[in-house]
Design an enzyme around this catalytic site. Structure first.
Site: not given
Length: 298
Positions: A113-114, A158, A218, A278
């Site tokens: 993910d990030r 988001h 983000y 996920h």
């Protein structure tokens, strides 16, 4: 100076340290095992704790380094005085500095993910340092924005919320932090039992304490990170090392060829789909460990 100590959400068998990586910035990390180094980077809304199962499996043959990213968990959360503070280029530099401080000039890097976006940038910016690259459940930032269209893009609402100018996103999220962050833990896990109550509580605690820096991370992906990816695309830059990507079948859900997206960046690509959700490192740790081990033999 590297310092030892404990911080919330640790896992057993690893040392827990703090390492200066930039002016005024320390990363907290769990380090264990011995052998060739592998750095594991966590995703959202998580901490290094997401790697607890995979890290213990890998530690039998590798030195495993699991930091909290800048802005997350027990690591430093500098104010976003400019867009570069949470650029993935900056966060990638943190990771390279962490490994170097531990004596590793070259290492394998796996991100979720990030953390996968940080890993992608580290591999492009430091090809002489990152020997192998593992990516869990993302596409590169530039491609991410390009594949989100119409109502299907609601799955990534988001991303759009936290792309807004400073002020409103932070206020909205802080007002209901547990509900906000918890909604992703609920919606994105195929097996909720993979994130037990005590782990969930730690993720929520750590995320609520990091709202401004998470939003800044983000927000960077809607600005400076896109600029950096576009510059590499324009220059024809590609990932020089073996790459393994494991992801859900987002291509089918959003209408694009996920393997082709990655192949454009990674000539030496092993692209795999998983039935896990996920949070695959927690839901299917044996599968993810095997994928990493396969990567490290290439």
């Amino acid at each position: 100076m590297i310092s030892s100590g404990t911080f919330s959400g640790t896992f057993s068998g690893f040392d827990h340290i703090r390492v200066p990586v930039a002016d005024g910035v320390e990363l907290a990390a769990a380090v264990g095992g011995s052998g060739s180094p592998v750095v594991l980077l966590h995703g959202f809304p998580q901490t290094h704790l997401m790697w607890r199962h995979v890290a213990e499996r890998l530690a039998g043959e590798h030195t495993v380094i699991c930091p909290d990213l800048r802005g997350y968990g027990a690591s430093a959360k500098p104010a976003a005085a400019d867009p570069g503070v949470y650029a993935k280029r900056t966060m990638a530099g943190d990771v390279v500095a962490l490994a170097a401080a531990l004596g590793h000039e070259r290492f394998a890097l796996v991100g979720h993910d990030r953390g996968a976006l940080v890993a992608f940038r580290a591999a492009l910016d430091h090809p002489e340092t990152v020997t192998h690259l593992g990516i869990l459940d993302v596409v590169p930032t530039l491609d991410m924005w390009n594949v989100l269209h119409g109502v299907a893009a609601a799955v990534g609402y988001h991303l759009f919320l936290m792309a807004q100018p400073p002020g409103l996103p932070e206020t909205m999220i802080a007002a209901g932090a547990d509900a906000f962050f918890g909604s992703f833990l609920d919606a994105w896990a195929n097996d909720p039992a993979a994130i037990p109550p005590e782990v969930r509580a730690e993720y929520l605690r750590a995320s609520a304490a990091a709202v401004p820096s998470i939003v800044a991370d983000y927000r960077a992906s809607a600005g400076i990170d896109v600029e950096h990816d576009q510059a590499d695309l324009d220059a024809g830059s590609q990932l020089a090392m073996p790459v393994t990507v494991v992801q859900q079948d987002w291509g089918a859900q959003l209408g694009y060829d996920a393997a082709a997206v990655w192949k454009a960046w990674a000539p030496d690509l092993d692209h795999r789909l998983t039935r896990a959700g996920h949070f695959m490192a927690e839901e299917a740790p044996a599968e993810i460990t095997a994928a990493i081990q396969d990567l490290l033999t290439r």
